[in-house]
Scaffold this motif. Sequence first.
Motif, PDB file in Angstrom:
ATOM      1  N   GLY A 284       0.822  -1.207   0.000  1.00 14.80           N
ATOM      2  CA  GLY A 284       0.000   0.000   0.000  1.00 14.80           C
ATOM      3  C   GLY A 284       0.851   1.250   0.000  1.00 14.80           C
ATOM      4  O   GLY A 284       0.534   2.237  -0.678  1.00 14.80           O
ATOM      5  N   HIS A 285       1.946   1.225   0.743  1.00 12.49           N
ATOM      6  CA  HIS A 285       2.869   2.368   0.784  1.00 12.49           C
ATOM      7  C   HIS A 285       3.477   2.613  -0.600  1.00 12.49           C
ATOM      8  O   HIS A 285       3.553   3.760  -1.070  1.00 12.49           O
ATOM      9  N   ASN A 286       3.907   1.525  -1.266  1.00 13.20           N
ATOM     10  CA  ASN A 286       4.517   1.674  -2.590  1.00 13.20           C
ATOM     11  C   ASN A 286       3.511   2.179  -3.621  1.00 13.20           C
ATOM     12  O   ASN A 286       3.846   3.012  -4.482  1.00 13.20           O
ATOM     13  N   LEU A 287       2.272   1.681  -3.539  1.00 13.18           N
ATOM     14  CA  LEU A 287       1.243   2.135  -4.464  1.00 13.18           C
ATOM     15  C   LEU A 287       0.927   3.612  -4.233  1.00 13.18           C
ATOM     16  O   LEU A 287       0.765   4.385  -5.183  1.00 13.18           O
ATOM     17  N   ARG A 288       0.878   4.032  -2.980  1.00 10.56           N
ATOM     18  CA  ARG A 288       0.623   5.442  -2.673  1.00 10.56           C
ATOM     19  C   ARG A 288       1.721   6.330  -3.242  1.00 10.56           C
ATOM     20  O   ARG A 288       1.450   7.382  -3.837  1.00 10.56           O
ATOM     21  N   ARG A 289       2.970   5.905  -3.098  1.00  7.06           N
ATOM     22  CA  ARG A 289       4.089   6.691  -3.631  1.00  7.06           C
ATOM     23  C   ARG A 289       3.974   6.843  -5.149  1.00  7.06           C
ATOM     24  O   ARG A 289       4.270   7.896  -5.703  1.00  7.06           O
ATOM     25  N   HIS A 290       3.561   5.765  -5.806  1.00  5.06           N
ATOM     26  CA  HIS A 290       3.386   5.852  -7.259  1.00  5.06           C
ATOM     27  C   HIS A 290       2.277   6.842  -7.611  1.00  5.06           C
ATOM     28  O   HIS A 290       2.455   7.710  -8.484  1.00  5.06           O
ATOM     29  N   ARG A 291       1.144   6.739  -6.933  1.00  2.00           N
ATOM     30  CA  ARG A 291       0.011   7.603  -7.259  1.00  2.00           C
ATOM     31  C   ARG A 291       0.293   9.059  -6.920  1.00  2.00           C
ATOM     32  O   ARG A 291      -0.287   9.958  -7.540  1.00  2.00           O
ATOM     33  N   GLU A 292       1.159   9.299  -5.969  1.00  2.00           N
ATOM     34  CA  GLU A 292       1.516  10.677  -5.619  1.00  2.00           C
ATOM     35  C   GLU A 292       2.631  11.229  -6.508  1.00  2.00           C
ATOM     36  O   GLU A 292       3.031  12.379  -6.359  1.00  2.00           O
ATOM     37  N   GLY A 293       3.126  10.408  -7.431  1.00  2.00           N
ATOM     38  CA  GLY A 293       4.174  10.852  -8.333  1.00  2.00           C
ATOM     39  C   GLY A 293       5.561  10.843  -7.735  1.00  2.00           C
ATOM     40  O   GLY A 293       6.503  11.373  -8.339  1.00  2.00           O
ATOM     41  N   ARG A 294       5.722  10.244  -6.579  1.00  2.00           N
ATOM     42  CA  ARG A 294       7.038  10.220  -5.927  1.00  2.00           C
ATOM     43  C   ARG A 294       7.937   9.140  -6.513  1.00  2.00           C
ATOM     44  O   ARG A 294       9.168   9.215  -6.420  1.00  2.00           O
ATOM     45  N   ARG A 295       7.333   8.087  -7.088  1.00  2.00           N
ATOM     46  CA  ARG A 295       8.107   7.033  -7.746  1.00  2.00           C
ATOM     47  C   ARG A 295       7.229   6.421  -8.823  1.00  2.00           C
ATOM     48  O   ARG A 295       6.299   5.672  -8.520  1.00  2.00           O
ATOM     49  N   HIS A 296       7.511   6.766 -10.065  1.00  2.00           N
ATOM     50  CA  HIS A 296       6.671   6.316 -11.180  1.00  2.00           C
ATOM     51  C   HIS A 296       6.879   4.825 -11.424  1.00  2.00           C
ATOM     52  O   HIS A 296       7.969   4.386 -11.782  1.00  2.00           O
ATOM     53  N   PRO A 298       3.997   2.153 -12.907  1.00  2.00           N
ATOM     54  CA  PRO A 298       2.614   1.755 -13.204  1.00  2.00           C
ATOM     55  C   PRO A 298       2.275   0.334 -12.775  1.00  2.00           C
ATOM     56  O   PRO A 298       1.106   0.012 -12.552  1.00  2.00           O
ATOM     57  N   ASP A 299       3.281  -0.514 -12.641  1.00  2.00           N
ATOM     58  CA  ASP A 299       3.032  -1.896 -12.225  1.00  2.00           C
ATOM     59  C   ASP A 299       2.404  -1.961 -10.837  1.00  2.00           C
ATOM     60  O   ASP A 299       1.758  -2.958 -10.484  1.00  2.00           O
ATOM     61  N   GLN A 300       2.585  -0.901 -10.039  1.00  2.00           N
ATOM     62  CA  GLN A 300       1.997  -0.876  -8.696  1.00  2.00           C
ATOM     63  C   GLN A 300       0.466  -0.902  -8.750  1.00  2.00           C
ATOM     64  O   GLN A 300      -0.176  -1.292  -7.768  1.00  2.00           O
ATOM     65  N   GLU A 301      -0.104  -0.506  -9.871  1.00  2.00           N
ATOM     66  CA  GLU A 301      -1.566  -0.497  -9.980  1.00  2.00           C
ATOM     67  C   GLU A 301      -2.161  -1.902  -9.958  1.00  2.00           C
ATOM     68  O   GLU A 301      -3.380  -2.057  -9.837  1.00  2.00           O
ATOM     69  N   ARG A 302      -1.335  -2.922 -10.061  1.00  2.00           N
ATOM     70  CA  ARG A 302      -1.817  -4.303  -9.980  1.00  2.00           C
ATOM     71  C   ARG A 302      -2.001  -4.775  -8.542  1.00  2.00           C
ATOM     72  O   ARG A 302      -2.518  -5.865  -8.306  1.00  2.00           O
ATOM     73  N   LEU A 303      -1.608  -3.965  -7.572  1.00  2.00           N
ATOM     74  CA  LEU A 303      -1.525  -4.437  -6.190  1.00  2.00           C
ATOM     75  C   LEU A 303      -2.822  -4.450  -5.382  1.00  2.00           C
ATOM     76  O   LEU A 303      -2.919  -5.216  -4.415  1.00  2.00           O
ATOM     77  N   PRO A 304      -3.830  -3.616  -5.667  1.00  2.00           N
ATOM     78  CA  PRO A 304      -4.998  -3.596  -4.779  1.00  2.00           C
ATOM     79  C   PRO A 304      -5.622  -4.947  -4.475  1.00  2.00           C
ATOM     80  O   PRO A 304      -5.955  -5.209  -3.299  1.00  2.00           O
ATOM     81  N   PRO A 305      -5.793  -5.871  -5.431  1.00  4.84           N
ATOM     82  CA  PRO A 305      -6.376  -7.175  -5.053  1.00  4.84           C
ATOM     83  C   PRO A 305      -5.508  -7.947  -4.068  1.00  4.84           C
ATOM     84  O   PRO A 305      -6.031  -8.624  -3.170  1.00  4.84           O
ATOM     85  N   THR A 306      -4.181  -7.845  -4.211  1.00  5.85           N
ATOM     86  CA  THR A 306      -3.297  -8.537  -3.281  1.00  5.85           C
ATOM     87  C   THR A 306      -3.367  -7.913  -1.896  1.00  5.85           C
ATOM     88  O   THR A 306      -3.412  -8.619  -0.875  1.00  5.85           O
ATOM     89  N   ILE A 307      -3.379  -6.587  -1.821  1.00  4.33           N
ATOM     90  CA  ILE A 307      -3.471  -5.920  -0.517  1.00  4.33           C
ATOM     91  C   ILE A 307      -4.742  -6.362   0.219  1.00  4.33           C
ATOM     92  O   ILE A 307      -4.699  -6.718   1.402  1.00  4.33           O
ATOM     93  N   SER A 308      -5.859  -6.361  -0.489  1.00  2.20           N
ATOM     94  CA  SER A 308      -7.132  -6.770   0.123  1.00  2.20           C
ATOM     95  C   SER A 308      -7.083  -8.222   0.561  1.00  2.20           C
ATOM     96  O   SER A 308      -7.557  -8.581   1.651  1.00  2.20           O
TER      97      SER A 308
END
Length: 319
Positions: A284-296, A298-308
């Motif tokens: 979740g931390h890594n995905l947030r960093r991607h969405r905030e533009g701190r670390r581009h 796009p592969d992080q967008e695959r993570l929500p099902p795993t986090i849940s």
Amino acid sequence: MTVGAEEAELAARVREAFGQPVGDLKPLAGGHSGLTYQVTAGPNRYVVKAVPPRERPVGRNDMLRQARVLRALDGSAVPVPAVVAVDERVPAWFAMEFVAGEAIEPVLDDEHVPADVARMRMLELAGVLRRLHGVDPARLGPDVPEPLSAAGEVERWSRTMHAVPRELRPGAEELLRRLGENVPADLPPVLVHGDFRLGNVLCRGERAVAVLDWEIWSLGDPRTDLGWFLLFGDHRNFPGVGRETRGLPTEPELLAAYLDGAPELPAMDWFRALCRMKMAAIMGHNLRRHREGRRHDPDQERLPPTISALIRTARDILG
């Protein structure tokens, strides 16, 4: 000083330390802490790890701390690369032998490993982890940080989880509450790797030849390492990103291989749930960093099902 000049200065310091002609520093793929290079000296190959210029030597950039644990484990029952040079001048660096092998995570990496080989590697690693936890912490010398308790683990990763947007962590509050209400007693602290899994161990065939990536080693409860290792035996723990690898050992099989006839560890289910929470928080931390533009990435967008899924299965484990 330019990047090229800084790299040239590092190369000069490496030549000075080796006392013989060395080849060019070549960036080594797969290194995620500090700067990682491959270099030749005579007929031999080595790996050089250095603090990035203008970076503080803390956390993953603390090269002297990594060299310290590798030296402590040299000659032990845990296979590690031998450290051949350490330079404490700023920015610090160290060199270790180059070990040939492959570090592939069967359920996460794109590279293919035959199912029977992947199975035997995981069983082999269970024994390596047992031997790591049997190393006398006194080998590390004085001034080792105090071990983190189970309660401290919950507190630490709760902070990370709470920094993740609420919509990405459904059920996390209940999981954190249940973990906090049933913290088990700590076992005597041992040397823990912190990210022990096949992706951080070089193997040749079915045999482990070098445990790598010691950036976050510490003294702590052995069940934190073990619970983390068990996560990587089943692709279903990583929906959306995991790949099915038939024949991998089950968690009971890996636990039995780790114990090797010793009594069962108490409260292991609590640590299995803790490590799922930890993984969910990190993702979740890594995905947030991607969405905030701190670390581009796009592969992080695959993570929500795993986090849940990690949060849900952690709650299920706790009953």
